[in-house]
Design an enzyme around this catalytic site. Structure first.
Site, PDB file in Angstrom:
ATOM      1  CB  SER A  75      74.723-109.758  24.409  1.00 51.17           C
ATOM      2  OG  SER A  75      75.438-109.232  23.319  1.00 51.17           O
ATOM      3  CB  THR A  76      70.454-111.784  27.483  1.00 50.02           C
ATOM      4  OG1 THR A  76      69.264-111.686  26.686  1.00 50.02           O
ATOM      5  CG2 THR A  76      70.866-110.421  27.981  1.00 50.02           C
ATOM      6  N   GLY A  77      71.125-114.160  24.952  1.00 51.66           N
ATOM      7  CA  GLY A  77      70.762-115.512  24.522  1.00 51.66           C
ATOM      8  C   GLY A  77      72.012-116.313  24.207  1.00 51.66           C
ATOM      9  CB  VAL A  78      73.252-117.628  20.954  1.00 54.57           C
ATOM     10  CG1 VAL A  78      74.501-118.296  20.429  1.00 54.57           C
ATOM     11  CG2 VAL A  78      72.033-118.450  20.587  1.00 54.57           C
ATOM     12  N   GLY A 136      67.905-117.466  17.291  1.00 52.04           N
ATOM     13  CA  GLY A 136      67.227-116.624  18.266  1.00 52.04           C
ATOM     14  C   GLY A 136      66.405-115.515  17.631  1.00 52.04           C
ATOM     15  CB  VAL A 137      65.780-112.035  18.758  1.00 48.62           C
ATOM     16  CG1 VAL A 137      67.095-111.315  18.669  1.00 48.62           C
ATOM     17  CG2 VAL A 137      64.614-111.097  18.589  1.00 48.62           C
ATOM     18  CG  ASP A 138      69.951-112.325  13.328  1.00 47.08           C
ATOM     19  OD1 ASP A 138      69.281-111.654  12.528  1.00 47.08           O
ATOM     20  OD2 ASP A 138      71.172-112.533  13.185  1.00 47.08           O
ATOM     21  CG  ASP A 176      57.403-112.744  18.609  1.00 47.42           C
ATOM     22  OD1 ASP A 176      58.443-112.160  18.216  1.00 47.42           O
ATOM     23  OD2 ASP A 176      56.889-113.692  17.991  1.00 47.42           O
ATOM     24  CB  ILE A 177      60.945-108.061  19.332  1.00 50.26           C
ATOM     25  CG1 ILE A 177      61.168-106.553  19.222  1.00 50.26           C
ATOM     26  CG2 ILE A 177      61.841-108.852  18.389  1.00 50.26           C
ATOM     27  CD1 ILE A 177      62.471-106.083  19.804  1.00 50.26           C
TER      28      ILE A 177
HETATM   29  P1  ADP Z   1      72.305-112.917  21.177  1.00 56.60           P
HETATM   30  O1  ADP Z   1      73.072-113.715  20.143  1.00 56.60           O
HETATM   31  O2  ADP Z   1      72.556-111.418  21.049  1.00 56.60           O
HETATM   32  O3  ADP Z   1      72.499-113.444  22.551  1.00 56.60           O
HETATM   33  P2  ADP Z   1      69.669-114.173  20.990  1.00 56.60           P
HETATM   34  O4  ADP Z   1      68.672-114.012  19.900  1.00 56.60           O
HETATM   35  O5  ADP Z   1      70.248-115.541  21.191  1.00 56.60           O
HETATM   36  O6  ADP Z   1      70.787-113.065  20.728  1.00 56.60           O
HETATM   37  O7  ADP Z   1      69.020-113.709  22.346  1.00 56.60           O
HETATM   38  C1  ADP Z   1      68.816-112.357  22.699  1.00 56.60           C
HETATM   39  C2  ADP Z   1      67.537-112.246  23.510  1.00 56.60           C
HETATM   40  O8  ADP Z   1      66.413-112.247  22.633  1.00 56.60           O
HETATM   41  C3  ADP Z   1      67.308-113.396  24.489  1.00 56.60           C
HETATM   42  O9  ADP Z   1      66.954-112.829  25.741  1.00 56.60           O
HETATM   43  C4  ADP Z   1      66.146-114.167  23.877  1.00 56.60           C
HETATM   44  O10 ADP Z   1      65.335-114.753  24.873  1.00 56.60           O
HETATM   45  C5  ADP Z   1      65.399-113.059  23.183  1.00 56.60           C
HETATM   46  N1  ADP Z   1      64.476-113.431  22.093  1.00 56.60           N
HETATM   47  C6  ADP Z   1      64.505-114.520  21.287  1.00 56.60           C
HETATM   48  N2  ADP Z   1      63.478-114.476  20.415  1.00 56.60           N
HETATM   49  C7  ADP Z   1      62.789-113.332  20.678  1.00 56.60           C
HETATM   50  C8  ADP Z   1      61.615-112.712  20.139  1.00 56.60           C
HETATM   51  N3  ADP Z   1      60.944-113.259  19.118  1.00 56.60           N
HETATM   52  N4  ADP Z   1      61.195-111.532  20.679  1.00 56.60           N
HETATM   53  C9  ADP Z   1      61.863-110.955  21.709  1.00 56.60           C
HETATM   54  N5  ADP Z   1      62.967-111.481  22.254  1.00 56.60           N
HETATM   55  C10 ADP Z   1      63.424-112.656  21.753  1.00 56.60           C
END
Ligand code: ADP
Length: 178
Positions: free
Chosen positions: A117-120, A32-34, A10-11
């Site tokens: 970019s690999t999530g949403v 997501g991560v944001d 978890d970053i």
């Molecule tokens: P984007 O809109 O750039 O695709 P996302 O947040 O939807 O961003 O996803 C980007 C990546 O971050 C995905 O691979 C997701 O699994 C990952 N991610 C989501 N939460 C965390 C976290 N807490 N720590 C690390 N990686 C995460």
């Protein structure tokens, strides 16, 4: 110690000097991560982000880390995947380069990236890994700072993809010798 590695985690719990946020162009928080980074850093982060007036895709802006262990956050909006013919690869590479250049400019010694970019935003994992790793390895070859870069994958499955891609393209490269 290797200068580059791929880890699972978890970053928001990272002990790097700077973490990267896969942001949106508004820089005002998202899913997501944001969302996780804003939640962990606290409301002061959003207050600072409001003063930055957004950030174009592929570029990066720096804030403090507030309640995170990381001192800094490098915010970069990744490209939305539109099928691969809309400059996605160049924009994704630019995200990594911009963050690493900003880190170098501030003398930041360690940076942790999520898989931008690999999530949403829907970038296919294997293609994202190949483009991202190329951008990181090229930068490390040409710059002494930062000294340590990691990609923090949220799941074991994504780490497997990134490690396989790394081994396929960079088996000859020893990052600690760069
Ligand atoms: P984007 O809109 O750039 O695709 P996302 O947040 O939807 O961003 O996803 C980007 C990546 O971050 C995905 O691979 C997701 O699994 C990952 N991610 C989501 N939460 C965390 C976290 N807490 N720590 C690390 N990686 C995460």
């Amino acid at each position: 110690m290797d200068r580059f590695s791929i880890v699972v985690g978890d970053i928001t719990e990272s002990d790097a000097e700077a973490i990267v946020n896969a942001a949106t162009e508004s820089l005002l928080g998202g899913s997501g991560v944001d969302g996780a980074i804003h939640h962990a850093a606290g409301p002061e982060l959003l207050a600072e982000c409001r003063t930055l007036h957004g950030c174009p895709t592929g570029q990066a802006k720096l804030t403090k880390g507030y309640r995170l262990k990381a001192s800094y956050i490098l915010h970069t909006p990744g490209p939305v995947w539109r099928g691969g013919q809309s400059g996605e690869a160049e924009k994704l590479a630019s995200c990594y380069r911009s963050c690493l250049q900003l880190a170098a400019d501030y003398g930041i010694r360690s940076v942790d990236f999520p898989c931008i970019s690999t999530g949403v935003f829907g970038y296919p994992a294997v293609q994202a890994a190949a483009v991202s790793l190329r951008a990181i390895m090229d930068f490390l070859r040409d710059h002494d700072t930062p000294r340590r870069v990691r990609v923090v994958c949220h799941t074991k499955d994504s780490a497997k993809i990134w490690r396989q891609t790394y081994n396929f393209w960079f088996a000859e490269t020893k990052a600690d010798r760069l």
